[in-house]
Design a protein around this motif. Sequence first.
Motif, PDB file in Angstrom:
ATOM      1  N   VAL A  91      12.378 -22.119 -34.687  1.00 20.03           N
ATOM      2  CA  VAL A  91      11.665 -23.397 -34.551  1.00 20.03           C
ATOM      3  C   VAL A  91      11.818 -24.029 -33.168  1.00 20.03           C
ATOM      4  O   VAL A  91      11.028 -24.899 -32.793  1.00 20.03           O
ATOM      5  N   GLY A  92      12.805 -23.603 -32.401  1.00 17.40           N
ATOM      6  CA  GLY A  92      12.965 -24.140 -31.046  1.00 17.40           C
ATOM      7  C   GLY A  92      11.756 -23.867 -30.180  1.00 17.40           C
ATOM      8  O   GLY A  92      11.542 -24.546 -29.168  1.00 17.40           O
ATOM      9  N   ALA A  93      10.934 -22.876 -30.567  1.00 18.68           N
ATOM     10  CA  ALA A  93       9.721 -22.577 -29.815  1.00 18.68           C
ATOM     11  C   ALA A  93       8.766 -23.765 -29.805  1.00 18.68           C
ATOM     12  O   ALA A  93       7.974 -23.932 -28.878  1.00 18.68           O
ATOM     13  N   ALA A 147      18.897 -17.910 -41.401  1.00 18.34           N
ATOM     14  CA  ALA A 147      18.889 -19.373 -41.294  1.00 18.34           C
ATOM     15  C   ALA A 147      18.910 -19.862 -39.854  1.00 18.34           C
ATOM     16  O   ALA A 147      18.480 -20.983 -39.566  1.00 18.34           O
ATOM     17  N   ASP A 148      19.391 -19.029 -38.943  1.00 21.09           N
ATOM     18  CA  ASP A 148      19.459 -19.444 -37.534  1.00 21.09           C
ATOM     19  C   ASP A 148      18.076 -19.697 -36.944  1.00 21.09           C
ATOM     20  O   ASP A 148      17.950 -20.407 -35.934  1.00 21.09           O
ATOM     21  N   LEU A 149      17.035 -19.113 -37.553  1.00 18.72           N
ATOM     22  CA  LEU A 149      15.677 -19.358 -37.061  1.00 18.72           C
ATOM     23  C   LEU A 149      15.257 -20.809 -37.250  1.00 18.72           C
ATOM     24  O   LEU A 149      14.343 -21.289 -36.569  1.00 18.72           O
ATOM     25  N   LEU A 205      18.678 -24.897 -33.823  1.00 22.06           N
ATOM     26  CA  LEU A 205      18.885 -24.615 -32.402  1.00 22.06           C
ATOM     27  C   LEU A 205      20.330 -24.173 -32.192  1.00 22.06           C
ATOM     28  O   LEU A 205      21.217 -24.635 -32.890  1.00 22.06           O
ATOM     29  N   PRO A 206      20.589 -23.260 -31.276  1.00 16.80           N
ATOM     30  CA  PRO A 206      19.685 -22.693 -30.262  1.00 16.80           C
ATOM     31  C   PRO A 206      18.936 -21.445 -30.704  1.00 16.80           C
ATOM     32  O   PRO A 206      18.392 -20.719 -29.872  1.00 16.80           O
ATOM     33  N   GLY A 257      20.432 -17.511 -29.446  1.00 15.95           N
ATOM     34  CA  GLY A 257      21.023 -18.500 -28.547  1.00 15.95           C
ATOM     35  C   GLY A 257      20.173 -18.871 -27.355  1.00 15.95           C
ATOM     36  O   GLY A 257      20.693 -19.364 -26.344  1.00 15.95           O
ATOM     37  N   LEU A 258      18.855 -18.667 -27.452  1.00 13.38           N
ATOM     38  CA  LEU A 258      17.982 -18.905 -26.298  1.00 13.38           C
ATOM     39  C   LEU A 258      17.771 -20.388 -26.010  1.00 13.38           C
ATOM     40  O   LEU A 258      17.790 -20.815 -24.846  1.00 13.38           O
ATOM     41  N   PHE A 259      17.570 -21.179 -27.061  1.00 10.76           N
ATOM     42  CA  PHE A 259      17.140 -22.567 -26.867  1.00 10.76           C
ATOM     43  C   PHE A 259      18.320 -23.514 -26.651  1.00 10.76           C
ATOM     44  O   PHE A 259      18.569 -24.432 -27.438  1.00 10.76           O
ATOM     45  N   THR A 260      19.019 -23.308 -25.556  1.00  9.51           N
ATOM     46  CA  THR A 260      20.061 -24.241 -25.150  1.00  9.51           C
ATOM     47  C   THR A 260      19.412 -25.442 -24.472  1.00  9.51           C
ATOM     48  O   THR A 260      18.239 -25.391 -24.067  1.00  9.51           O
ATOM     49  N   SER A 261      20.152 -26.518 -24.322  1.00  9.80           N
ATOM     50  CA  SER A 261      19.602 -27.716 -23.666  1.00  9.80           C
ATOM     51  C   SER A 261      19.133 -27.436 -22.246  1.00  9.80           C
ATOM     52  O   SER A 261      18.017 -27.837 -21.868  1.00  9.80           O
ATOM     53  N   PRO A 262      19.932 -26.724 -21.404  1.00 15.00           N
ATOM     54  CA  PRO A 262      19.444 -26.428 -20.045  1.00 15.00           C
ATOM     55  C   PRO A 262      18.158 -25.605 -20.040  1.00 15.00           C
ATOM     56  O   PRO A 262      17.269 -25.854 -19.229  1.00 15.00           O
TER      57      PRO A 262
END
Length: 470
Positions: free
Chosen positions: A71-73, A221-223, A226-227, A231-236
């Motif tokens: 969902v971070g996408a 469930a990680d999908l 975040l991230p 682990g792609l969708f970090t804040s930076p």
Amino acid sequence: MIGWLIFFFTLFLAMLGYASYRSYSKERTSDDFIFAGSNIGTILGFLTFSAALFSAFTFMGMPDFFRTHGVGAWIFLAFSDALMVFFLIWFGYALRKRASINGYKGVAGLMKSCYQTSFAGYLVFASAFLFLIPYVAIQIRGISIFLDAAFPDMLPYWSWSALLVFIMLIYSEIGGLKAIVYSDAIQGVIMLTVIWIIGMTCLQMAGGLEAGLAKVSETNADLLTLPGPKGLFTSPFLIASAIAIVLIPVSQPQFTTRLVVMKNLKSVHRMAYAVGIFAILVILPTAFIGLYGAIKYPDASTADFLTNALLFDQAVPVAALAVVGLFAACLSTTNAQIFALGTELRSLLSGSDKSNMRITKISILVFSLIVLVFSTYMSDELVLLARVSFAGTSMIAPVVLGAVIFKNPPKELIWLSTLALATFVLSLIGIVPSIIAGYPLDFLMYCVLFVLTFILMLRHHLTQKTTHEA
């Protein structure tokens, strides 16, 4: 299937032919060819901007991105595009004001005029060439993967790419930017229609939104957090991505030029609002397709997932329309970006109008051949490769913003952008590390660029104010 494909392709090519006919004029000048008479209205404006922005990368890349990273996408693209809409309102006003004063032949030519040095123009052109060529190759690579997997015995892999480039060259040669704008409008309508039909079908096959999310929660469930599972969708990463996307109208000339050729400022503002709505409408169904893929094809390759979800799992007429829609999306974006490179080169030339026109058309052919070669070597990570293109071109944002804001911009911005672009390129080839102290290099560079650009612009403003008062 073949019958439906022939029907939809015939209809699509007939519309392109009619658009080319409407766009062609024996009496046109090079400015008419390059800038479509600078008289694009709101509807065509928002469709051409949206179609160039949401291309095969969105149609094919985002479903796989949702499937793989979760969902971070949505934050990565939808939220960033919403921010870009607000930025467009100011930037469109400032850019058009500067273009009316200095004249506009292209972003590179405008930089040359504003900074009174050819180097500023060549810097913008170099940035566009370095990162638009791979970005266009991504589009061609994406559609070639899809068509080759869907029809493995019909044509060799490279033939799909060559066919698309051939159609693009003929179309742009006949009609120029106006033909591309009409093509974008056709593609935008097709893409939005097809992606919603497929998205709703995939959502239904997943059991509905609530049931689909429950299934994903049980298997991965990680999908849903975040991230993300990788682990792609970090804040930076998300902050850097948002900055790169917001700066697309500044740093990618195919979008900058579309702001200038709009009929008036009111049309630009209406276009910006419409692009924001279009962004939500086109990204949402890709999340549904990604959800379906996470349930049914969690371990499949990109090609297998896309050919099944977009083609084999759909009704035959929808699958045929999807093929035509993807082809149209790729054609539209490829056209826009290669044409933009030709426009930028023309803006740096100083010969006669006829000579410049001839060089521009030859350069478009050369750029197309380079893209064709590059497309055979690109990876399947369409979205991440697109992000690299966005980030790479954004490194020259300080020099463009300086020219738009100031009548006589500080030349230090040229060297700041040059250093930033060189550093980013060196990071891609491994000479400069891409991660420093645990942070992505582009995130750190944006922090530094923001501070230095602000200081240079503030100092220049205060210096100009003092000089004027004296």
